[in-house]
Write an enzyme that holds these catalytic residues in place. Structure first.
Site, short mmCIF file in Angstrom:
data_model
loop_
_atom_site.label_atom_id
_atom_site.label_comp_id
_atom_site.label_asym_id
_atom_site.label_seq_id
_atom_site.Cartn_x
_atom_site.Cartn_y
_atom_site.Cartn_z
N TYR A 23 39.26 50.29 41.60
CA TYR A 23 39.32 48.75 40.91
C TYR A 23 37.76 48.59 40.53
O TYR A 23 38.13 47.87 39.55
CB TYR A 23 38.80 48.06 42.23
CG TYR A 23 38.69 46.22 42.39
CD1 TYR A 23 39.66 45.61 42.29
CD2 TYR A 23 37.43 45.87 42.65
CE1 TYR A 23 39.95 44.10 42.24
CE2 TYR A 23 38.07 44.77 42.50
CZ TYR A 23 38.92 43.82 41.81
OH TYR A 23 38.67 42.14 41.89
N SER A 105 30.64 34.76 39.91
CA SER A 105 31.64 35.03 39.71
C SER A 105 32.39 34.46 40.46
O SER A 105 31.66 33.85 41.70
CB SER A 105 32.50 36.72 40.28
OG SER A 105 33.79 35.91 39.96
N GLN A 127 29.33 31.65 37.22
CA GLN A 127 30.49 31.47 36.57
C GLN A 127 31.76 31.05 36.71
O GLN A 127 31.86 30.82 38.13
CB GLN A 127 30.78 33.53 36.74
CG GLN A 127 32.31 33.71 35.91
CD GLN A 127 33.92 33.72 36.57
OE1 GLN A 127 33.55 34.18 37.62
NE2 GLN A 127 34.86 33.20 35.87
N ARG A 164 47.17 46.44 35.93
CA ARG A 164 45.86 47.58 36.67
C ARG A 164 47.51 48.36 37.23
O ARG A 164 48.18 47.77 38.50
CB ARG A 164 44.95 46.64 37.38
CG ARG A 164 44.45 45.57 36.47
CD ARG A 164 43.74 44.78 37.02
NE ARG A 164 42.65 44.07 36.13
CZ ARG A 164 41.41 42.71 36.54
NH1 ARG A 164 41.43 42.85 37.98
NH2 ARG A 164 41.67 41.56 36.04
N LYS A 251 33.09 32.20 27.66
CA LYS A 251 33.57 33.91 28.46
C LYS A 251 34.67 34.42 28.02
O LYS A 251 35.67 33.87 27.91
CB LYS A 251 32.13 33.97 28.78
CG LYS A 251 33.08 35.46 29.24
CD LYS A 251 32.81 35.81 30.66
CE LYS A 251 32.26 37.74 30.70
NZ LYS A 251 33.45 38.35 31.54
#
Length: 386
Positions: A23, A105, A127, A164, A251
């Site tokens: 991860y 985050s 963020q 992923r 971003k």
């Protein structure tokens, strides 16, 4: 202290079970973008000057009027409690001690208020992911502003999560469900297992608080992965400004046209980013696009970059090509995942030491001396992308 970020990565891999390490370390699909991010730095070579006075050398840089010890920012990374308890607080402390900004985050596992308490003097940035229920983002902005966060980093490259493969192979789901495979992996990583058992499963605490619910990892993780606001557009920066009085950085920009749109809509900065190679499996590395984007904006907004930085010299190449600063993602996490708070601090100290060594060898006294004349593209790797 270990010798390099690469050695901290090896140490992190030894300590973490495969599910957690993949991860942290993995990219989207076949990992092409992830590998390209790091390789891009090897395509630029230094051109040092000699016989210059480097007796006084500094890596200091200013971000929006506030001095940092280097053009480095500890960037936003989510679910860090999977690697070490209270991870976000420890990362913020390490950044503050190094006099570097820290970006928390939305998917943090510590409350933003607890992160502020852990780093009371630190330059903290927030963020933001915007979900369908915009009230969550509005509450996060309100709380971050009240806690003294200086800068908002609006991440715009995750309307949906990238594919992923490693998470599929490992059966990675939140909350973690104990399977025979995971149990066997945990038994061979006793330190991590003991810490997780003692601290409890990591939770997305900031989302829970802004939703007004008790921590429920499965529900709040689903909200992040399936309930992002797919209507978010450039004009929504006006909505952001109504709820945030500080600086705003966009971003996830990967082209000159979008960078100019960010300028037109009043962004104070952009981060050239492919999300660490975790979204699109096949795309350019941010460094490959940096010179063109710097030329496009012509100093009208601050340009930052992330992705693939593993050496202090990598960061210097980005600055030489026009970046104001570099956001670090995996590098400090390797330190944290291997040695906790000490490891995170060691990685930051290591990268700043590497920067000072390279600055002196380049014949520069500081970041103001560094420019395009100090780097050149290795032509054997082919032409620059259009």
């Amino acid at each position: 202290m270990l010798a390099s970020v690469a050695e901290y990565r090896i140490a992190a891999r030894r300590r973490l079970p495969r599910l957690a390490f993949d991860y942290l370390d993995g990219g989207a699909e076949d990992g092409d973008a992830l590998r390209r991010n790091s390789r891009a730095y090897g395509q630029w070579l230094f051109k040092p000057r000699v016989l210059t006075d480097v007796s006084r050398c500094s890596s200091a840089m200013h971000f929006f009027g506030r001095e940092a010890a280097a053009p480095l920012i500890v960037g936003p990374t989510g679910l860090n409690g999977l690697f070490w308890p209270r991870a976000d607080e420890l990362l913020a402390q390490a950044a503050s001690r190094a006099n570097l900004p820290f970006v928390l985050s939305t998917a943090s596992t510590s409350l933003l208020e607890d992160v502020r308490a852990a780093a009371p003097q630190g330059d903290l940035w927030m963020q933001l992911y915007v979900q369908q229920d915009r009230g969550i983002a509005e509450d996060l902005m309100r709380r971050a502003s009240a806690a003294g966060y200086s800068t908002l980093v609006l991440t715009v490259d995750v309307p949906v999560h990238g594919k992923r493969d490693h998470d599929t192979r490992n059966g990675f789901r939140l909350p973690l469900r104990l399977s025979p495979k995971l149990l066997a992996d945990c038994l061979t990583h006793p330190h991590w297992t003991w810490q997780m058992a003692r601290a409890g499963s990591p939770q997305l605490r900031n989302i829970a608080k802004s939703v007004g619910e008790h921590a429920d990892l499965s529900r709040h993780a689903a909200m992040l992965s399936r309930q992002m606001d797919l209507t978010l557009g450039w004009t929504d920066l006006e909505w952001i400004r109504r709820h945030w009085s500080g600086k705003v950085i966009v971003k996830g920009v990967m082209g000159g046209q979008d960078a100019l749109l960010a300028v037109a809509h009043g962004a104070d900065g952009v981060v050239i980013s492919n999300h660490g190679g975790r979204q699109l499996g096949s795309t350019f590395a941010p460094l490959e696009l940096l010179p063109g984007i710097v030329d496009a904006v012509r100093g009208k907004t601050e340009v930052f970059i992330d992705g693939g930085v593993r050496r202090g010299s990598d960061a210097l190449k980005a600055v030489a090509l026009g970046a104001r600063g570099v956001l670090l993602g995996r590098a400090p996490l390797y330190g944290l995942a291997s040695r906790g708070a000490a490891g995170a601090g060691e990685v930051l100290a290591l990268m700043m030491e590497e920067m000072l060594i390279s600055l002196r060898l380049l014949g520069c006294q500081g970041m103001g001396d560094l420019g395009p004349a100090h780097v050149a593209r290795d032509d054997s790797h082919g032409a620059d992308p259009v």
